[in-house]
Design a protein around this motif. Structure first.
Motif, PDB file in Angstrom:
ATOM      1  N   ILE B 436       0.816  -1.219   0.000  1.00  0.00           N
ATOM      2  CA  ILE B 436       0.000   0.000   0.000  1.00  0.00           C
ATOM      3  C   ILE B 436       0.849   1.268   0.000  1.00  0.00           C
ATOM      4  CG2 ILE B 436      -1.716   1.310   1.285  1.00  0.00           C
ATOM      5  CD1 ILE B 436      -2.687  -1.389   2.418  1.00  0.00           C
ATOM      6  N   ALA B 437       1.858   1.297   0.872  1.00  0.00           N
ATOM      7  CA  ALA B 437       2.567   2.554   1.141  1.00  0.00           C
ATOM      8  C   ALA B 437       3.147   3.235  -0.103  1.00  0.00           C
ATOM      9  CB  ALA B 437       3.660   2.304   2.176  1.00  0.00           C
ATOM     10  N   PRO B 438       3.803   2.502  -1.004  1.00  0.00           N
ATOM     11  CA  PRO B 438       4.393   3.201  -2.156  1.00  0.00           C
ATOM     12  C   PRO B 438       3.338   3.929  -2.978  1.00  0.00           C
ATOM     13  CG  PRO B 438       5.216   0.949  -2.028  1.00  0.00           C
ATOM     14  CD  PRO B 438       4.125   1.066  -1.026  1.00  0.00           C
ATOM     15  N   TRP B 439       2.189   3.286  -3.184  1.00  0.00           N
ATOM     16  CA  TRP B 439       1.145   3.906  -4.001  1.00  0.00           C
ATOM     17  C   TRP B 439       0.484   5.069  -3.277  1.00  0.00           C
ATOM     18  CZ3 TRP B 439       2.427   2.707  -8.442  1.00  0.00           C
ATOM     19  CH2 TRP B 439       2.859   1.425  -8.764  1.00  0.00           C
ATOM     20  N   LEU B 440       0.385   4.914  -1.939  1.00  0.00           N
ATOM     21  CA  LEU B 440      -0.148   6.010  -1.144  1.00  0.00           C
ATOM     22  C   LEU B 440       0.776   7.223  -1.265  1.00  0.00           C
ATOM     23  CD1 LEU B 440      -2.743   5.806   0.358  1.00  0.00           C
ATOM     24  CD2 LEU B 440      -1.484   5.521   2.494  1.00  0.00           C
ATOM     25  N   ALA B 441       2.067   6.961  -1.241  1.00  0.00           N
ATOM     26  CA  ALA B 441       3.041   8.049  -1.384  1.00  0.00           C
ATOM     27  C   ALA B 441       2.880   8.716  -2.747  1.00  0.00           C
ATOM     28  CB  ALA B 441       4.463   7.494  -1.233  1.00  0.00           C
ATOM     29  N   VAL B 442       2.674   7.887  -3.786  1.00  0.00           N
ATOM     30  CA  VAL B 442       2.451   8.451  -5.119  1.00  0.00           C
ATOM     31  C   VAL B 442       1.204   9.340  -5.108  1.00  0.00           C
ATOM     32  CG1 VAL B 442       1.773   7.872  -7.483  1.00  0.00           C
ATOM     33  CG2 VAL B 442       3.640   6.625  -6.368  1.00  0.00           C
ATOM     34  N   ALA B 443       0.141   8.840  -4.450  1.00  0.00           N
ATOM     35  CA  ALA B 443      -1.113   9.589  -4.409  1.00  0.00           C
ATOM     36  C   ALA B 443      -0.918  10.940  -3.722  1.00  0.00           C
ATOM     37  CB  ALA B 443      -2.183   8.773  -3.677  1.00  0.00           C
ATOM     38  N   VAL B 444      -0.199  10.916  -2.587  1.00  0.00           N
ATOM     39  CA  VAL B 444       0.030  12.156  -1.851  1.00  0.00           C
ATOM     40  C   VAL B 444       0.878  13.118  -2.684  1.00  0.00           C
ATOM     41  CG1 VAL B 444       1.168  13.150   0.165  1.00  0.00           C
ATOM     42  CG2 VAL B 444      -0.256  11.109   0.414  1.00  0.00           C
ATOM     43  N   ALA B 445       1.962  12.544  -3.256  1.00  0.00           N
ATOM     44  CA  ALA B 445       2.842  13.386  -4.071  1.00  0.00           C
ATOM     45  C   ALA B 445       2.092  13.969  -5.258  1.00  0.00           C
ATOM     46  CB  ALA B 445       4.044  12.566  -4.560  1.00  0.00           C
ATOM     47  N   GLY B 446       1.102  13.208  -5.775  1.00  0.00           N
ATOM     48  CA  GLY B 446       0.310  13.726  -6.892  1.00  0.00           C
ATOM     49  C   GLY B 446      -0.708  14.758  -6.443  1.00  0.00           C
ATOM     50  N   ALA B 447      -1.181  14.603  -5.201  1.00  0.00           N
ATOM     51  CA  ALA B 447      -2.242  15.498  -4.722  1.00  0.00           C
ATOM     52  C   ALA B 447      -1.711  16.892  -4.436  1.00  0.00           C
ATOM     53  CB  ALA B 447      -2.887  14.907  -3.464  1.00  0.00           C
ATOM     54  N   VAL B 448      -0.435  16.990  -4.024  1.00  0.00           N
ATOM     55  CA  VAL B 448       0.117  18.294  -3.666  1.00  0.00           C
ATOM     56  C   VAL B 448       0.082  19.273  -4.851  1.00  0.00           C
ATOM     57  CG1 VAL B 448       2.205  19.504  -2.965  1.00  0.00           C
ATOM     58  CG2 VAL B 448       1.493  17.426  -1.748  1.00  0.00           C
TER      59      VAL B 448
END
Lengths: 171, 579
Positions: B436-448
């Motif tokens: 989960i964590a890597p994709w969550l990080a991608v999501a957060v990095a994309g949301a900023v």
């Protein structure tokens, strides 16, 4: 440490600390030098897509790398010296290595295929040697680093002779 | 340099006093061998220097340097047979002595590349069956005279054999491939083959003789001829006392499982890529100019609906083309036992037959993709010692239903008699986090950036990351469910993976050592990875995230002699079960 394995009996040579320190310094210099290069390259490139706040403060990159890595350079050799141990008993070579992550290897002498004794530049300077023990599998192979040259010579000789006596070609 | 060896010395008695060197003639080869790698730098120096005298000087220095390097390397490399060991000593920059016990030598391979042949030299390679260090691992003497190579080969092989106390060394793997259909008739035991014919016509005498000669040429003990003819008349099953047992004959219906394995699914794309490349390469000769091809592409580009149709066609074609390719390669897959060999045969056009020496088979590996698990089918590979290219050669079964696969492995190799033990809950947390964590990080990095800037397109990477993170939940859980390890008294087994789940079942005697690893994160979670070193297959089979207390105990359970002396706790039955 709660792993139910006792520590191997023998420590490596104290001079191994110097060896790891030299190696860590070498890596440190390369890393910091590389980040300085990268920083000047990015700073002087004038690329439009690099945000202004980044290219203005790019000199911080090598500083941050240096500050983060410098303590590790000092810590790693001593930490390794505490972890790296080896033992030959009951015709099994048992070695422990690593620092942040660690690794225990068990190699029965009867399955050893080759025993190498090697010396790198730094090791030659310090009178140290590495004994590389190979079996038919990477996961049953081990190298014991930072041994006194005389001890390494005796260990590799003993292992080669004993492996010959015990040969067991199940693989 | 080798006076004492002309006769027939008993092993281990006649050590050569002086270490030998490679033939000095190898110095004529070395610089030539280095030329290709030196060419670019030299050309670069000349160009940068504008072909000035100085640049020629630099280039000459490079060449002289490489020659000096070769000379020094030659002068500092020696080899010697001492008391049943071959020692290779290299003291160029760092000093290293490689010791190869002669009884480990499984084969000696002499080859003479063109340059070597001109100078009367050859390359001698020792096959010790060792892995882990790549080619470096094996002993290689590059550049001994032909006579010396022959002498060494005789000495090495005789000594190795004598020290091992074996009568003869059989080749461990015989791989044949029949290049054309007609030759596939040469296998009389397979009347249901692609060219099924009445048994009466089965194989002309010439065919049979050829087959037999082939067997002998490969150093395999010749099969009793009557036995094999009897098989053919018996309708494909061993019925007339022949020592041939057919373990599996994969029925044609099962070929439809092929696409589930994902094999050859990309065939259509490979085909179209090949076609496009061909057009660009040979188009001119075919009267098709580059511009025309380009404008055809543009024409297509301006009509996106056509592109969409093409893409859909390709996606539809994937399983079909993949299935066809799979069927061509795995047509009439047959697994049989003959003369101490497991023989796997397959293929429609190019019939390929691989023989695995049974006494070298140490276990098997079962592989199932996600789609295959859903359909209840699996693939099986044999774990064989000293088998190169085991990915293609070691295949025991193509995609077959689970019951059939387990039946065949039980009969041909042996069953695993113990259920897999689950791993501790910490392993589940770690699997989930990593899924989960890597994709969550991608999501957060994309949301900023999406929050900072306005347009909705910026939300695409973020939502994609979020979607994958959500999919990571079942993935992580399934990866945890896959984890398991066990030992039943003769075989150990480890299993891991989800999208490609693989379970290895390996005999205890194949284990040559253990590596236990613990990363910093694993230490915080109280788990570790136990890798059984196996001198076969991929070399090591890992039990991921075993409980810290159970890992070493598991290794000690399999090989008590080796590990119990180092354990802090006495292993008792069942202690290796996690809480």
């Amino acid at each position: 440490m709660t792993v139910p394995l006792r520590a191997p009996a023998n420590q490596v040579s104290r001079k191994a600390i110097t060896l790891w320190l030299l190696e860590a310094l070498f890596g440190f210099v390369l890393l910091v030098g590389g980040s300085i290069l990268a920083a000047t390259w990015i700073g002087g490139s004038g690329w439009s897509w690099v945000p202004g706040w980044l290219s203005d403060n790019i000199w911080l990159l090598p500083v941050v790398v240096g500050v983060v890595m410098a303590p590790l350079v000092v810590i790693e050799p001593f930490w390794r010296y505490a972890v790296h141990r080896w033992e030959l008993s009951g015709d099994v070579v048992y070695a422990r290595a690593g620092w942040i992550s660690r690794e225990w290897v068990f190699v029965p002498v009867s399955r050893i295929q080759t025993v190498d004794k090697a010396q790198g530049w730094f090791e030659r300077l310090l009178g140290l040697a590495t004994v590389e023990i190979r079996t038919a599998s990477y996961a049953g192979s081990s190298s014991i680093k930072g041994l006194d040259y005389a001890i390494a010579a005796r260990l590799s000789e003993d292992l080669a002779r004993r492996a010959e006596e015990l040969r067991d070609d199940a693989t | 340099m080798a006076e004492g060896f002309a006769g027939a010395p008993p092993y281990g008695v006649a050590p050569v006093g002086v270490p030998s060197r490679l033939s000095p003639r190898v110095l004529l080869i070395d610089p030539v061998r280095m030329l290709p790698s030196l060419f670019l730098p030299l050309a670069g120096v000349l160009f940068v220097g504008g072909f000035s005298p100085a640049s020629f000087g630099w280039a000459a220095m490079g060449i002289v340097g490489s020659i000096v390097f070769s000379v020094v390397r030659w002068a500092t490399f020696t080899y010697q047979i001492v008391g049943g060991r071959l020692e290779l000593t290299r003291s160029l920059v760092s000093r290293s002595v490689r010791t190869i016990p002669l009884e480990r030598v499984r084969g000696v391979d002499i080859s003479t590349p063109p340059l070597h042949r001109l100078l009367g030299l050859s390359v001698l390679r020792l096959d010790t069956g060792a892995h882990g260090g790549g080619d470096k691992q094996e002993g290689e003497l590059n550049g001994v005279t032909v006579a010396e190579a022959e002498r060494l080969k005789t000495v090495l092989l005789r000594t190795a054999k004598a020290r091992r106390g074996e009568p003869a060394v059989l080749p461990q793997d015989v791989s044949r491939s029949f290049p054309g259909i007609p030759e596939s008739r040469a296998e009389p035991g397979d009347p249901s083959g692609p060219l099924a014919r009445p048994p009466a016509q089965e194989g002309g005498p010439g065919d049979r003789e050829g087959q037999r000669a082939g067997d002998q040429a490969y150093g395999r003990p010749s099969v009793p001829f009557e036995g094999r003819a009897g098989v053919a008349e018996g309708g494909g099953v061993a019925s007339s006392g022949a020592e041939e047992v057919v373990y599996a004959r994969v029925s044609r219906g099962w070929l439809t499982y092929g696409p589930l394995s994902g094999a050859y699914l990309l065939t259509p794309f490979a085909l179209i890529a090949g076609a496009v490349g061909l057009v660009f390469q040979w188009g001119e000769q075919l009267g098709l100019s580059r511009n025309q091809a380009w404008s055809a592409g543009m024409w297509l580009w301006e009509r996106p609906y056509l592109l969409v149709v093409f893409v859909i066609l390709f996606i539809l074609a994937m399983p079909v083309a993949g299935g066809v390719m799979y069927a061509v390669f795995n047509w009439d897959f047959t697994l049989r036992a003959r003369d101490g060999y497991l023989v796997a045969e397959r293929g429609l056009i190019n019939r390929r037959s691989v023989s695995l020496e049974r006494r070298r088979v140490r276990g098997y590996e079962i592989v199932e993709g996600l789609a295959e698990r859903w359909a209840g089918v699996m693939r099986v590979w044999a774990i064989v010692t000293g088998l190169g290219d085991s990915e293609t050669r070691g295949q025991l079964l193509p995609v077959v239903p689970r019951a059939a696969a387990l039946g065949v492995t039980t009969e041909a190799i042996g069953a695993l008699g113990a259920p897999l033990r689950p791993h501790p809950p910490a392993a589940r947390r770690r699997r989930l986090f990593r899924a989960i964590a890597p994709w969550l990080a991608v999501a957060v990095a994309g949301a900023v950036p999406a929050l900072l800037t306005g347009p909705w397109e910026w939300w695409l990477p973020a939502s994609l990351g979020l979607l994958l993170a959500v999919l990571g939940i079942p993935l992580g859980l399934d990866r945890y469910r896959s984890l398991g390890h066990t030992y039943d008294g003769t075989r150990l087994s480890v299993r891991s993976g989800s999208l490609r789940r693989s379970q290895a079942v390996v005999e205890r005697r194949a284990v040559v050592g253990w590596t236990i690893r613990q990363t910093w994160f694993q230490r915080q979670a109280g788990v570790l990875t136990v890798i059984a070193g196996v001198g076969a297959g991929s070399g090591g089979y890992a039990a991921l995230d075993v409980a810290e207390s159970a890992g070493p105990v598991f290794a000690a359970e399999v090989t008590p002699d080796w590990l119990t002396p180092f354990l802090l706790t006495e292993p008792a039955a069942g202690t290796s079960r996690p809480e």
